[in-house]
Design a protein around this motif. Structure first.
Motif, PDB file in Angstrom:
ATOM      1  N   VAL A 150       0.842  -1.110  -0.003  1.00 14.05           N
ATOM      2  CA  VAL A 150       0.200   0.057   0.181  1.00 14.05           C
ATOM      3  C   VAL A 150       0.790   1.151   0.041  1.00 14.05           C
ATOM      4  O   VAL A 150       1.954   1.233   0.265  1.00 14.05           O
ATOM      5  CB  VAL A 150      -1.123   0.008   1.215  1.00 14.05           C
ATOM      6  N   THR A 151       0.304   2.298  -0.282  1.00 16.51           N
ATOM      7  CA  THR A 151       1.162   3.402  -0.810  1.00 16.51           C
ATOM      8  C   THR A 151       1.720   4.116   0.751  1.00 16.51           C
ATOM      9  O   THR A 151       2.899   4.457   0.529  1.00 16.51           O
ATOM     10  CB  THR A 151       0.260   4.708  -1.264  1.00 16.51           C
ATOM     11  N   THR A 152       1.430   4.018   1.698  1.00 15.12           N
ATOM     12  CA  THR A 152       1.911   4.158   2.845  1.00 15.12           C
ATOM     13  C   THR A 152       3.321   3.429   3.388  1.00 15.12           C
ATOM     14  O   THR A 152       4.084   3.934   3.800  1.00 15.12           O
ATOM     15  CB  THR A 152       0.946   4.388   4.211  1.00 15.12           C
ATOM     16  N   PHE A 195       8.908   2.712   3.808  1.00 10.88           N
ATOM     17  CA  PHE A 195       9.888   1.754   4.313  1.00 10.88           C
ATOM     18  C   PHE A 195      10.142   0.552   3.408  1.00 10.88           C
ATOM     19  O   PHE A 195      11.341  -0.148   3.595  1.00 10.88           O
ATOM     20  CB  PHE A 195       9.419   1.472   5.740  1.00 10.88           C
ATOM     21  N   VAL A 196       9.346   0.168   2.671  1.00  7.03           N
ATOM     22  CA  VAL A 196       9.425  -1.086   2.054  1.00  7.03           C
ATOM     23  C   VAL A 196      10.552  -1.055   0.967  1.00  7.03           C
ATOM     24  O   VAL A 196      11.477  -2.078   1.127  1.00  7.03           O
ATOM     25  CB  VAL A 196       8.233  -1.839   1.216  1.00  7.03           C
ATOM     26  N   VAL A 242       1.857  -6.319   1.545  1.00  7.41           N
ATOM     27  CA  VAL A 242       2.063  -5.628   2.881  1.00  7.41           C
ATOM     28  C   VAL A 242       1.031  -4.348   2.992  1.00  7.41           C
ATOM     29  O   VAL A 242       1.010  -3.577   1.985  1.00  7.41           O
ATOM     30  CB  VAL A 242       3.614  -4.827   2.714  1.00  7.41           C
ATOM     31  N   MET A 243       0.190  -4.650   4.160  1.00  7.71           N
ATOM     32  CA  MET A 243      -0.949  -3.421   4.047  1.00  7.71           C
ATOM     33  C   MET A 243      -1.325  -3.253   5.647  1.00  7.71           C
ATOM     34  O   MET A 243      -0.899  -4.334   6.535  1.00  7.71           O
ATOM     35  CB  MET A 243      -1.964  -3.986   3.370  1.00  7.71           C
ATOM     36  N   MET A 244      -1.998  -2.723   5.867  1.00  9.39           N
ATOM     37  CA  MET A 244      -2.528  -2.381   7.330  1.00  9.39           C
ATOM     38  C   MET A 244      -3.827  -3.171   7.394  1.00  9.39           C
ATOM     39  O   MET A 244      -3.930  -3.537   8.591  1.00  9.39           O
ATOM     40  CB  MET A 244      -2.835  -0.797   7.364  1.00  9.39           C
ATOM     41  N   LEU A 245      -4.838  -2.886   6.829  1.00 10.10           N
ATOM     42  CA  LEU A 245      -6.238  -3.421   6.869  1.00 10.10           C
ATOM     43  C   LEU A 245      -6.469  -4.718   5.867  1.00 10.10           C
ATOM     44  O   LEU A 245      -7.070  -4.476   4.707  1.00 10.10           O
ATOM     45  CB  LEU A 245      -7.097  -2.391   6.644  1.00 10.10           C
ATOM     46  N   PRO A 246      -5.987  -5.888   6.124  1.00 13.72           N
ATOM     47  CA  PRO A 246      -6.244  -6.996   5.359  1.00 13.72           C
ATOM     48  C   PRO A 246      -7.768  -7.404   5.071  1.00 13.72           C
ATOM     49  O   PRO A 246      -8.612  -7.088   5.981  1.00 13.72           O
ATOM     50  CB  PRO A 246      -5.609  -8.301   5.994  1.00 13.72           C
ATOM     51  N   PRO A 247      -8.231  -7.575   3.982  1.00 18.44           N
ATOM     52  CA  PRO A 247      -9.679  -7.639   3.532  1.00 18.44           C
ATOM     53  C   PRO A 247     -10.096  -9.113   4.244  1.00 18.44           C
ATOM     54  O   PRO A 247      -9.309  -9.923   4.647  1.00 18.44           O
ATOM     55  CB  PRO A 247      -9.734  -8.018   2.074  1.00 18.44           C
ATOM     56  N   GLN A 248     -11.458  -9.116   4.734  1.00 17.10           N
ATOM     57  CA  GLN A 248     -12.028 -10.229   5.438  1.00 17.10           C
ATOM     58  C   GLN A 248     -12.322 -11.539   4.454  1.00 17.10           C
ATOM     59  O   GLN A 248     -12.393 -12.597   4.859  1.00 17.10           O
ATOM     60  CB  GLN A 248     -13.106  -9.914   6.242  1.00 17.10           C
ATOM     61  N   VAL A 279       5.127  11.258   7.615  1.00 17.71           N
ATOM     62  CA  VAL A 279       6.002  12.822   7.855  1.00 17.71           C
ATOM     63  C   VAL A 279       7.217  12.730   8.565  1.00 17.71           C
ATOM     64  O   VAL A 279       8.168  13.633   8.630  1.00 17.71           O
ATOM     65  CB  VAL A 279       4.840  13.529   8.852  1.00 17.71           C
ATOM     66  N   ALA A 280       7.748  11.523   8.744  1.00 15.54           N
ATOM     67  CA  ALA A 280       9.312  11.199   9.112  1.00 15.54           C
ATOM     68  C   ALA A 280       9.975  11.248   7.888  1.00 15.54           C
ATOM     69  O   ALA A 280      11.188  10.567   8.096  1.00 15.54           O
ATOM     70  CB  ALA A 280       9.405  10.075  10.028  1.00 15.54           C
ATOM     71  N   ASP A 281       9.616  11.532   6.789  1.00 26.87           N
ATOM     72  CA  ASP A 281      10.363  11.283   5.419  1.00 26.87           C
ATOM     73  C   ASP A 281      11.487  12.228   5.333  1.00 26.87           C
ATOM     74  O   ASP A 281      11.275  13.389   5.088  1.00 26.87           O
ATOM     75  CB  ASP A 281       9.167  11.666   4.325  1.00 26.87           C
ATOM     76  N   ARG A 282      12.540  11.558   5.418  1.00 29.38           N
ATOM     77  CA  ARG A 282      13.771  12.380   5.154  1.00 29.38           C
ATOM     78  C   ARG A 282      13.976  12.738   3.742  1.00 29.38           C
ATOM     79  O   ARG A 282      14.878  13.648   3.499  1.00 29.38           O
ATOM     80  CB  ARG A 282      15.041  11.559   5.765  1.00 29.38           C
ATOM     81  N   LEU A 283      13.260  12.284   2.924  1.00 31.73           N
ATOM     82  CA  LEU A 283      13.428  12.562   1.510  1.00 31.73           C
ATOM     83  C   LEU A 283      13.096  14.130   1.226  1.00 31.73           C
ATOM     84  O   LEU A 283      13.514  14.540   0.401  1.00 31.73           O
ATOM     85  CB  LEU A 283      12.701  11.538   0.837  1.00 31.73           C
TER      86      LEU A 283
END
Ligand code: PGA
Length: 318
Positions: free
Chosen positions: A108-110, A114-115, A154-160, A253-257
Motif C-alpha cells: 500500500v502507498t503508505t 519503508f518497503v 504489505v498492508m494495514m487492513l487486510p480484507p476479510q 511525515v518522518a520522511d527524510r527525502l
C-alpha cells in the motif's frame, strides 16, 4: 482421428506462446512483432491449436479480437501451467538450498516509506531473487490479492473475504497533521474542537482514509472534508500549504527525502491519537509460498530460516 486429450498433448510450447501473446495484446500483428516471427506464422500456430481443441480461440467483433469461451479456458490452463513451472522452480531452488526466483510484492502507498529500504538488504543478501514491487492504494492491493497476482502484500487492513495468512510486523501509528503555522499546531486538543476545521482526506479506497473514517465514526466525530487527494505526498503538500488538517501515517511525515515539506507540517497531539495500527505481510493461504517469499517473510520478522506461523483471518494461528 486421435482423441481430444492426445490432440491437446500435441500442442507445442511455441504455439502456446503465440496464443498467450495474442490473448494479451489482442492482435496477431503485435504478437508476431513481439515474438519476432511473421504474422502468418502466428496465424498458423493459432489455427493448429484451434484444430486440436476443435474450437476457435478468437472471434472478431468489429475490428477487435475477442477471446471465445474455449480461448478463455485455454488461457486458464496456460496460467495454471505457468504457475506449476514457477512452483517447480521455487522447489528446485529449495532443494538446491538457494533462495531465488521472482518475488512479487504489492504494498500500500503508505508502505512506500519503508518497503524499498527493507528490500535493499534483502536483495543484497539474495542476488538470485528478482523483486517486483507494486505500490497501490488498499483497494487496488485487495484486488490484486483477489486475483492472486502477487506472492505477498504489505498492508494495514487486510480484507476479510480473501483466505489469508496475516503476520503483523511493524507499528503504523496514524497521526493528525497541520501546517506549521496552524493555530493548533503543537497544542493538545480534543477531536471535537476540530469539527469546524477543514480536513483533507486520502481518496476513497485508501486504507488510511478507511482507518480515519472508522475512528471518526466510532467516536461520533463528523469532519468537514474539504478535499480528497490521491497520495500521501499530495496530502502533505496541501497540509504544508495550510489547506487543512489530515490523518496520515507517522512514517509519512518522518520522511527524510523531503525535509522542506516535513519541516512545514506538525503533528497535532489530538486526544485518542495516534491510532495504533500495524502493517502486516499477508499472502493467500490457498497458494503455496515460494522459497523467495518465505525468505522475505522470515527476513521481515528478523528471524533467519522459516517464517513463524501466520494468523488465519478468523484469529486462529496456523
Ligand atoms: P493506503 O495505505 O492509505 O495507501 O491505502 C494504508 C493501508 O491500507 O495500509
Amino acid at each position: 482421428m486421435p482423441t481430444l486429450l492426445r490432440r491437446l498433448q500435441r500442442i507445442t510450447p511455441q504455439q502456446l506462446r503465440a496464443f498467450e501473446a495474442v490473448a494479451r495484446l489482442r492482435s496477431v500483428t503485435a504478437a508476431a512483432r513481439e515474438l519476432h516471427v511473421s504474422q502468418p506464422t502466428v496465424s498458423v500456430q493459432l489455427r493448429e491449436i484451434a484444430s486440436a481443441l476443435g474450437e476457435p480461440l478468437f472471434e472478431t467483433v468489429g475490428r477487435r479480437l475477442r477471446m471465445t469461451q474455449a480461448g478463455e479456458l485455454l488461457q486458464d490452463t496456460v496460467d495454471e501451467v505457468s504457475g506449476c513451472w514457477q512452483r517447480l522452480e521455487a522447489r528446485l531452488a529449495e532443494v538446491q538450498g538457494l533462495v531465488r526466483g521472482r518475488l512479487r510484492i504489492a504494498a500500500v502507498t503508505t508502505a512506500e516509506y519503508f518497503v524499498p529500504d527493507l528490500l535493499g538488504p534483502f536483495a543484497h543478501e539474495h542476488p538470485g531473487v528478482d523483486i517486483e514491487l507494486a505500490v497501490e492504494n488498499r483497494d487496488r492491493v485487495v484486488e490484486r490479492l483477489q486475483r492472486g497476482q502477487d506472492d505477498l502484500a504489505v498492508m494495514m487492513l487486510p480484507p476479510q473475504d480473501v483466505p489469508l495468512e496475516v503476520v503483523p510486523f511493524l507499528d503504523n501509528p496514524l497521526v493528525v497533521i497541520a501546517g506549521i503555522n496552524h493555530p493548533l499546531a503543537g497544542r493538545r486538543v480534543v477531536l471535537s474542537r476540530l469539527e469546524a476545521a477543514r480536513w483533507l482526506m486520502r481518496e476513497p479506497g485508501s486504507g488510511t482514509r478507511m482507518a480515519a473514517e472508522s475512528h471518526f465514526a466510532q467516536v461520533g466525530f463528523v469532519p468537514q472534508i474539504a478535499m480528497s487527494l490521491g497520495s500521501n505526498e499530495a496530502i502533505k503538500h496541501a497540509v504544508a500549504a495550510g489547506l487543512g488538517l489530515a490523518v496520515v501515517s507517522r512514517l509519512a511525515v518522518a520522511d527524510r527525502l523531503d525535509p522542506a515539506v516535513s519541516g512545514a507540517v506538525a503533528i497535532i497531539p489530538v486526544r485518542g491519537f495516534p491510532l495504533r495500527r500495524r502493517w502486516s505481510v499477508v499472502w493467500r493461504r490457498d497458494q503455496p509460498l515460494s522459497a523467495a517469499a518465505r525468505g522475505f517473510i522470515a527476513y521481515l520478522q528478523g528471524t533467519p530460516g522459516q517464517p513463524q506461523k501466520g494468523q488465519k483471518r478468523d484469529g486462529r494461528t496456523s
